[in-house]
Each structure stands twice: as structure tokens, then as C-alpha cells.
Design a protein around this motif. Structure first.
Motif, PDB file in Angstrom:
ATOM      1  N   SER A 196      74.442  12.792 111.464  1.00  0.00           N
ATOM      2  CA  SER A 196      73.667  12.117 112.504  1.00  0.00           C
ATOM      3  C   SER A 196      72.811  13.157 113.216  1.00  0.00           C
ATOM      4  O   SER A 196      73.323  14.204 113.608  1.00  0.00           O
ATOM      5  CB  SER A 196      74.590  11.449 113.528  1.00  0.00           C
TER       6      SER A 196
ATOM      7  N   ASN B 101      67.399  15.301 109.594  1.00  0.00           N
ATOM      8  CA  ASN B 101      68.531  14.659 108.937  1.00  0.00           C
ATOM      9  C   ASN B 101      68.555  14.978 107.447  1.00  0.00           C
ATOM     10  O   ASN B 101      69.602  15.294 106.881  1.00  0.00           O
ATOM     11  CB  ASN B 101      68.468  13.148 109.163  1.00  0.00           C
TER      12      ASN B 101
ATOM     13  N   GLN C 147      70.657   8.512 110.870  1.00  0.00           N
ATOM     14  CA  GLN C 147      72.026   8.631 110.340  1.00  0.00           C
ATOM     15  C   GLN C 147      71.997   8.388 108.835  1.00  0.00           C
ATOM     16  O   GLN C 147      71.428   7.411 108.368  1.00  0.00           O
ATOM     17  CB  GLN C 147      72.934   7.612 111.027  1.00  0.00           C
TER      18      GLN C 147
END
Length: 242
Positions: A39, A52, A101
């Protein structure tokens, strides 16, 4: 004279007994399935996604370095959402950034080394480990053991009930299997503590259990009936006397 006696004894409906049996067998798991992810949060959507992707690439690199094959790593979720601040009462929420995420499902076959691998994954950037389930790739032998125990259990129950009724068991007329799906054994969600022990987070795989149920139908006979099961199948009723 024997022919007449035999004919009368088996004329008319036979009493039947239906019983259930249950068997359980246990085995050791040889496969752990882990949901883990990264995350990240940043001021813009593009930045959150870029950070990410970079972090997730490190996690996957770590997995492959630990000998986990590509076929055992599967992306299971990718999510991007605005982060809103609702603290000002009566004011519309304020956009403070974006959260990305990315999660993967990983199958690990070295359960003994699982704790050390988890430590390395956390160090490489995996900050969301949402659950572990343990299973076994081949449960056939365990299922067979449970099934055998279930049939023996049904037979034992049938013999007890027949004796209590002043009867004895005749031949088995029907036997059916009713598998019970116990599924993989889950572990609760793991909270990623910053002070996770180096040297391996403690992971206990326990054991897997298989429960099988069967239903058996037996003929019930009077206590003094002869024990010749083939006499039921002889149409002329001229089975030799024992």
C-alpha cells in the motif's frame, strides 16, 4: 419340507436398517497460500501508482529470489482510491492524496522456512499481509483413510442397533458417500508489527482434517436365520441346508 420352510421365511418384505457413519483423518499441510500486498500513498494518482509499482516489483523480486516460481505468484487485486479528509465539520471533504494498493496471492511450498520468507518480504516493502491458509496438494490418501473409518463406523453402529432390536445384520444393500468439504485451514489476519522478530515470524501450520460421512443400508434378519447370504438371491429357494 426344507423348501417350504425356506420359501416362507423369505416371503414378504424384509426389514432394513439405514445407518450413517463418520470418519476423520488428519495430515500435515505442504502448501501455504498467502495474500500479501503493498500500500502506498502520494499526492497524485500517478505518483501513488508509480511508487506502488516500484515497491511491488521489489516484493516479487524477493519472492523469486526465495525460489518461488512464477506460476505460484498471481496478482489478486489492484486498487487506486482518493484519500479524503472529513475532519472539518460542515465542510465538504478535502482531497489529501491518493492511495494505491496492489496485492498478490502466493503459494509457498516450504512451510518450515515461511517465517524467514515473511521477514524478507516485510523488509522488501510488503506492508499488507492479509491472511495465510494451509492446505495439501494431494489429499487422496487422507480422504481414503477417513472413508474407510466412516464405513467401519457405519457397520459398528448397524451391528449395535441390530443386536438391540434382537436381530442380526444381513447383507449390505446400499452404501453411499457424502463428502464433507473441510476446506483449507485459515490463519487470522496478521498485524504487521514494526518489531517483527528477525529470524522468522512464528508460523505454526498445525494439521489438516478431513471428515467423511457415509450412509449404509443393511437387511435385518431374525437371530435364528441361517447365515447363507446367497439364499436371498436364489429364485427357486433351494439353497442347500447348512
Amino acid at each position: 419340507k426344507h423348501h417350504g420352510k425356506h420359501h416362507n421365511k423369505h416371503h414378504g418384505p424384509m426389514a432394513r436398517l439405514t445407518v450413517g457413519g463418520q470418519g476423520q483423518a488428519t495430515t500435515q499441510p505442504d502448501l501455504a497460500t498467502i495474500n500479501l500486498g503493498v500500500s502506498t500513498r502520494a499526492a497524485t494518482a500517478a505518483e501513488a501508482m508509480a511508487q506502488n509499482a516500484e515497491a511491488q516489483a521489489k516484493v516479487i523480486e524477493t519472492l523469486k529470489a526465495e525460489g518461488i516460481e512464477a506460476r505460484d505468484i498471481q496478482t489478486s487485486g489492484l486498487n487506486l482510491a482518493p484519500v479524503l479528509d472529513y475532519t472539518d465539520d460542515g465542510q465538504p471533504p478535502k482531497l489529501t492524496g491518493y492511495a494505491a494498493q496492489n496485492s498478490v496471492t502466493v503459494r509457498m511450498r516450504d512451510i518450515a522456512g515461511l517465517g524467514l520468507v515473511l521477514d524478507k518480504l516485510i523488509a522488501s516493502g510488503a506492508n499488507d499481509i492479509s491472511g495465510i491458509t494451509f492446505s495439501r496438494e494431494d489429499m487422496t490418501a487422507t480422504e481414503d483413510e477417513a472413508r474407510g473409518k466412516a464405513v467401519a463406523d457405519a457397520r459398528r453402529r448397524a451391528e449395535t442397533m441390530a443386536a438391540a432390536a434382537g436381530m442380526k445384520l444381513g447383507p449390505l444393500m446400499a452404501l453411499s458417500d457424502q463428502p464433507v468439504d473441510s476446506g483449507p485451514m485459515p490463519m487470522p489476519r496478521m498485524a504487521m508489527a514494526a518489531e517483527a522478530k528477525m529470524g522468522g515470524a512464528p508460523v505454526e501450520a498445525g494439521e489438516l482434517s478431513v471428515v467423511t460421512q457415509v450412509t449404509a443400508v443393511y437387511v435385518l434378519r431374525p437371530m435364528d436365520a441361517p447365515d447363507a447370504p446367497e439364499s436371498d438371491d436364489m429364485p427357486e429357494g433351494d439353497a442347500p441346508a447348512n
